[in-house]
Design an enzyme around this catalytic site. Structure first.
Site, PDB file in Angstrom:
ATOM      1  N   ASP A 161     -39.119 108.572  86.380  1.00  0.00           N
ATOM      2  CA  ASP A 161     -37.973 108.741  85.248  1.00  0.00           C
ATOM      3  C   ASP A 161     -37.303 107.145  85.593  1.00  0.00           C
ATOM      4  O   ASP A 161     -37.363 106.570  86.713  1.00  0.00           O
ATOM      5  CB  ASP A 161     -36.827 109.612  85.612  1.00  0.00           C
ATOM      6  N   GLU A 172     -41.336 106.198  82.674  1.00  0.00           N
ATOM      7  CA  GLU A 172     -40.442 106.354  81.702  1.00  0.00           C
ATOM      8  C   GLU A 172     -39.924 104.902  81.416  1.00  0.00           C
ATOM      9  O   GLU A 172     -38.938 104.550  82.292  1.00  0.00           O
ATOM     10  CB  GLU A 172     -39.595 107.305  81.855  1.00  0.00           C
TER      11      GLU A 172
END
Length: 308
Positions: free
Chosen positions: A49, A89
């Site tokens: 993330d 990401e």
């Protein structure tokens, strides 16, 4: 607050969340040990993330004594490193250094492409100019594609603007294509236009849209078409419908609006095909022309290929 500053992007707090000192060797050792525990338990890949908030090797150093070597270590010093699927990401925007993150991690997300797909299915305009470009230069095999992500669902209103049919049509487009690794976002269980969150609790599965026959058929199509080159086309120049052809072996037809009469040129090999979605509608290809006695309804996906 300043995304054009790499030192801010990689070391400052984000939305009130403190930055982990990923350059610290002690943290890296701890984190690699944790990843190896997960691998021992069966994990074969990891999603990182907010990956662009972890420094690349040539980014400014927070501490001159600490190298920006987090990505090098976590992608090479883990168990069975060559067979682990890693992706970061990296939401596209100012100073995202996306190509460099692909080099460092292996794969990254393609957030701009997702927004183009959502706009295309929402507007019933799926012409090749709208859906073919990934918006990432020379990185097609190294991207993770999606129609929407959890961030989109929460932040940009697509939970209200796109219904299940539109999400599935978008999924058919990205999954039938040759490149990318498609990611399906499961919306909350029992969500609706009136209830964004539905039964949003730990434990229940998400929305069962992933069980839709259109989704299943395209998933099997993707596996059957490995190695086949893609061609995207609009049948009879109809921008509300799209063909994703894979060599002469298979085709996915996405129809977003109105009925689509089936009488158009195609690369599919001559023969008779049964739609893999409904298991009954018969299509014929002869001399490069696809025909069917029935029109393709609105919001439909047709999947054609033969085994062998």
């Amino acid at each position: 607050v300043n995304y054009s500053s790499r030192i801010e992007c990689t070391s400052y707090s984000l939305s009130g969340l403190p930055d982990v000192n990923t350059e610290n060797p002690a943290f890296q050792d701890y984190f690699i040990a944790y990843l190896n525990l997960l691998i021992d338990d069966g994990a074969d890949g990891f999603r990182y993330d907010t990956a662009k908030h972890i420094a690349l090797p040539d980014d400014p150093q927070v501490d001159p004594e600490l190298a920006n070597n987090f990505w090098e270590r976590v992608t090479t010093e883990i168990t069975d490193a060559d067979n682990i699927f890693n992706y970061g990401e990296v939401l596209q925007g100012s100073n995202d250094r996306l190509a460099d993150y692909i080099d460092a991690i292996g794969h990254t997300t393609a957030s701009t492409y997702g927004s183009k797909i959502r706009a295309a299915v929402k507007g019933n305009i799926v012409n090749t100019a709208s859906v073919s470009e990934y918006w990432i230069s020379n990185a097609e095999p190294h991207i993770v594609t999606w129609v929407e992500s959890h961030d989109n669902y929460i932040n940009d209103g697509t939970w209200f603007e796109l219904d299940n049919d539109q999400v599935i049509l978008g999924w058919a487009i990205i999954s039938a294509r040759q490149d990318g690794t498609p990611l399906f976002f499961s919306r909350p269980y029992m969500r609706s236009q009136e209830s964004e969150w539905g039964m949003n609790r730990i434990g229940p599965q998400g929305d069962d849209m992933y069980k839709d026959a259109r989704v299943s058929a395209v998933n099997f199509f993707r596996q059957a078409m490995v190695g086949e080159e893609e061609v995207l086309d609009n049948p009879n120049k109809d921008s509300t419908a799209l063909l994703i052809e894979r060599g002469d072996k298979g085709v996915v037809i996405v129809n977003t609006q109105g009925e689509l009469a089936v009488d158009f040129d195609i690369n599919l090999a001559d023969g008779t095909y049964i739609d893999r979605v409904n298991g009954k509608t018969e299509y014929t290809v002869k001399d490069g022309k696809l025909t069917c006695s029935a029109a393709i309804p609105e919001n439909s996906v047709v999947v054609l290929y033969n085994d062998g």
